[in-house]
Design an enzyme around this catalytic site. Structure first.
Site, PDB file in Angstrom:
ATOM      1  CB  THR A  20      -0.947   0.019   1.220  1.00 29.74           C
ATOM      2  OG1 THR A  20      -0.144  -0.053   2.400  1.00 29.74           O
ATOM      3  CG2 THR A  20      -1.921  -1.149   1.189  1.00 29.74           C
ATOM      4  CG  ASP A  52       3.691  -4.403   3.992  1.00 30.96           C
ATOM      5  OD1 ASP A  52       4.107  -4.778   5.107  1.00 30.96           O
ATOM      6  OD2 ASP A  52       4.206  -3.463   3.352  1.00 30.96           O
ATOM      7  CE1 TYR A  57       5.621   2.555   2.779  1.00 30.35           C
ATOM      8  CE2 TYR A  57       3.909   0.905   3.009  1.00 30.35           C
ATOM      9  CZ  TYR A  57       5.244   1.248   2.881  1.00 30.35           C
ATOM     10  OH  TYR A  57       6.194   0.248   2.844  1.00 30.35           O
TER      11      TYR A  57
HETATM   12  N1  NAP Z   1       9.827  -2.236   3.768  1.00 27.65           N
HETATM   13  C1  NAP Z   1      10.130  -1.324   2.888  1.00 27.65           C
HETATM   14  O1  NAP Z   1      11.072  -0.537   3.036  1.00 27.65           O
HETATM   15  C2  NAP Z   1       9.310  -1.248   1.640  1.00 27.65           C
HETATM   16  C3  NAP Z   1       9.798  -0.537   0.528  1.00 27.65           C
HETATM   17  C4  NAP Z   1       9.030  -0.522  -0.616  1.00 27.65           C
HETATM   18  C5  NAP Z   1       7.815  -1.173  -0.639  1.00 27.65           C
HETATM   19  N2  NAP Z   1       7.339  -1.819   0.460  1.00 27.65           N
HETATM   20  C6  NAP Z   1       6.029  -2.512   0.475  1.00 27.65           C
HETATM   21  O2  NAP Z   1       5.952  -3.372  -0.636  1.00 27.65           O
HETATM   22  C7  NAP Z   1       4.886  -2.972  -1.480  1.00 27.65           C
HETATM   23  C8  NAP Z   1       5.217  -3.291  -2.910  1.00 27.65           C
HETATM   24  O3  NAP Z   1       6.347  -2.553  -3.347  1.00 27.65           O
HETATM   25  P1  NAP Z   1       6.194  -1.415  -4.397  1.00 27.65           P
HETATM   26  O4  NAP Z   1       4.757  -0.950  -4.383  1.00 27.65           O
HETATM   27  O5  NAP Z   1       7.251  -0.440  -4.156  1.00 27.65           O
HETATM   28  O6  NAP Z   1       6.569  -2.166  -5.762  1.00 27.65           O
HETATM   29  P2  NAP Z   1       5.865  -3.282  -6.644  1.00 27.65           P
HETATM   30  O7  NAP Z   1       4.871  -4.040  -5.895  1.00 27.65           O
HETATM   31  O8  NAP Z   1       6.960  -3.988  -7.315  1.00 27.65           O
HETATM   32  O9  NAP Z   1       5.141  -2.409  -7.773  1.00 27.65           O
HETATM   33  C9  NAP Z   1       3.899  -1.831  -7.534  1.00 27.65           C
HETATM   34  C10 NAP Z   1       3.602  -0.796  -8.616  1.00 27.65           C
HETATM   35  O10 NAP Z   1       3.664  -1.389  -9.912  1.00 27.65           O
HETATM   36  C11 NAP Z   1       2.623  -0.870 -10.739  1.00 27.65           C
HETATM   37  N3  NAP Z   1       1.742  -2.001 -11.030  1.00 27.65           N
HETATM   38  C12 NAP Z   1       1.226  -2.913 -10.162  1.00 27.65           C
HETATM   39  N4  NAP Z   1       0.456  -3.806 -10.784  1.00 27.65           N
HETATM   40  C13 NAP Z   1       0.494  -3.508 -12.079  1.00 27.65           C
HETATM   41  C14 NAP Z   1      -0.096  -4.091 -13.232  1.00 27.65           C
HETATM   42  N5  NAP Z   1      -0.862  -5.170 -13.142  1.00 27.65           N
HETATM   43  N6  NAP Z   1       0.165  -3.498 -14.432  1.00 27.65           N
HETATM   44  C15 NAP Z   1       0.946  -2.417 -14.524  1.00 27.65           C
HETATM   45  N7  NAP Z   1       1.520  -1.817 -13.473  1.00 27.65           N
HETATM   46  C16 NAP Z   1       1.304  -2.351 -12.252  1.00 27.65           C
HETATM   47  C17 NAP Z   1       1.897   0.192  -9.907  1.00 27.65           C
HETATM   48  O11 NAP Z   1       2.484   1.482 -10.099  1.00 27.65           O
HETATM   49  P3  NAP Z   1       2.099   2.426 -11.349  1.00 27.65           P
HETATM   50  O12 NAP Z   1       0.668   2.180 -11.689  1.00 27.65           O
HETATM   51  O13 NAP Z   1       2.368   3.792 -10.892  1.00 27.65           O
HETATM   52  O14 NAP Z   1       3.037   2.027 -12.446  1.00 27.65           O
HETATM   53  C18 NAP Z   1       2.189  -0.248  -8.481  1.00 27.65           C
HETATM   54  O15 NAP Z   1       2.139   0.791  -7.566  1.00 27.65           O
HETATM   55  C19 NAP Z   1       4.651  -1.507  -1.138  1.00 27.65           C
HETATM   56  O16 NAP Z   1       3.387  -1.058  -1.548  1.00 27.65           O
HETATM   57  C20 NAP Z   1       4.826  -1.572   0.354  1.00 27.65           C
HETATM   58  O17 NAP Z   1       3.691  -2.137   0.986  1.00 27.65           O
HETATM   59  C21 NAP Z   1       8.091  -1.884   1.582  1.00 27.65           C
END
Ligand code: NAP
Length: 314
Positions: A20, A52, A57
């Site tokens: 999220t 998560d 956020y």
């Molecule tokens: N612990 C930490 O430090 C940390 C750091 C980063 C993330 N996280 C957690 O992990 C989660 C996931 O990481 P993340 O959101 O950075 O990266 P991710 O899950 O690899 O990518 C998510 C992004 O990809 C795009 N997307 C998702 N599904 C799609 C689809 N079917 N088709 C096209 N584009 C799609 C969207 O952005 P767009 O639409 O803008 O392209 C979405 O926001 C976060 O939301 C958070 O909960 C934790």
């Protein structure tokens, strides 16, 4: 949807956990709150039972939206949030002191509209606070029933070992995908050796592994993707694109989306229980659970192994 039994507990969670960060509304380009709410609802309606989130956020906004979405079905959701980045001072400074964790936890419980968190994770290590003090505070909150399990994120192997000397850790949330495998060398063996659940983030390469970018994307300065994920740097584009070409080719042969190939590869790695995937719309949330897991052949795995190792060295 496939469900996975977590180590050391009875809980079963979906192979895909909803992330999220983008839903918080800050740091991720243009924001559409109505779509963000629909993304959470679609995830839950289609079988995702793990979410998560984190106070940071959107300075609590993601937690508030999650809280609204789970109202009436709290007991069906495995809820993970984090602590230790100071949102109240808006400095986002790391603070895992017992007093800040208490403030952070009470804030999360209120925003999420619940009286317990299933998985409470230290977001980043805090070099100013001795790890044993942090872990003792978390153990106390667990005893009080405010949190069920203690996890950490972004810890190094030595920080993990130090924390493990104080308290058994339930999980690690590392950055892990075909585009970022640095946790494999030192971190994952510690997790596997200690029966920890690995629940990684960035699993779709912030969208890159869906194949949506035909050219290296550029983001504005405040957008987290411009500084947080190294594979967006133009100097790595060639290696990134070669890997994505292969992911797309494998996906085409299997009649699935490239994202399903990337997520299925990750779900088969040692220790990985569920992959956290961010979604900004109902469509993305439902696309990201389709065909999970897709079985990959030895040839597929070999190609992905070779090209993912070359991303930063091509
Ligand atoms: N612990 C930490 O430090 C940390 C750091 C980063 C993330 N996280 C957690 O992990 C989660 C996931 O990481 P993340 O959101 O950075 O990266 P991710 O899950 O690899 O990518 C998510 C992004 O990809 C795009 N997307 C998702 N599904 C799609 C689809 N079917 N088709 C096209 N584009 C799609 C969207 O952005 P767009 O639409 O803008 O392209 C979405 O926001 C976060 O939301 C958070 O909960 C934790």
């Amino acid at each position: 949807m496939e469900y996975v039994r977590l180590n050391n507990v009875e809980d079963e969670i979906s192979a895909v956990t909803l992330g999220t960060w983008a839903i918080g509304g800050s740091h991720w380009g243009q924001y559409d709150e109505a779509n963000a709410i629909l993304a959470i609802e679609a995830a839950l309606d289609n079988g995702i039972n793990a979410i998560d989130t984190a106070p940071v956020y959107g300075d609590g906004h993601a937690e508030e939206l999650v809280g609204k979405a789970i109202r009436g079905r709290r007991d069906k959701v495995f809820l993970a949030t984090k602590c230790g980045l100071n949102i109240y001072a808006r400095t986002y400074e790391r603070d895992l002191s017992p007093s800040y964790i208490e403030t952070d936890l009470n804030g999360s419980l209120k925003r999420l509209g619940t009286d317990y968190i299933d998985l409470y994770q230290c977001h980043w290590p805090d070099p100013k606070t001795p790890i044993e003090e942090t872990m003792a505070a978390l153990a106390r909150f667990r005893q009080q029933g405010k949190i069920r399990h203690i996890g950490v994120s972004n810890f190094s192997a030595s920080e993990l070992r130090e924390a493990l000397r104080t308290v058994p850790l339930f999980s690690l949330q590392p950055h892990y995908s075909l585009l970022e495998r640095s946790c494999e060398k030192d971190l994952l063996p510690v997790c596997v050796g200690n029966g920890m659940n690995v629940i990684p983030y960035g699993c779709l390469g912030a969208g890159m592994l869906t194949g949506k970018y035909k050219e290296c994307p550029k983001f504005t300065k405040g957008d987290a993707r411009s500084f947080f994920y190294r594979f967006f740097k133009p100097k790595y584009w060639l290696g990134v694109r070669r890997l994505i070409d292969a992911v797309e080719e494998i996906a085409m042969q299997r009649n699935v989306r490239p994202g399903a190939v990337a997520l299925s590869w990750l779900l088969a790695r040692p220790g990985v229980k569920s992959v956290i995937v961010g979604a900004r719309s109902a469509l993305q949330a439902t696309e990201n659970i389709a065909d999970i897991p897709t079985v990959l052949s030895e040839d597929d795995l070999q190609i992905l192994e070779e090209l993912s190792r070359k991303v930063y060295n091509s």
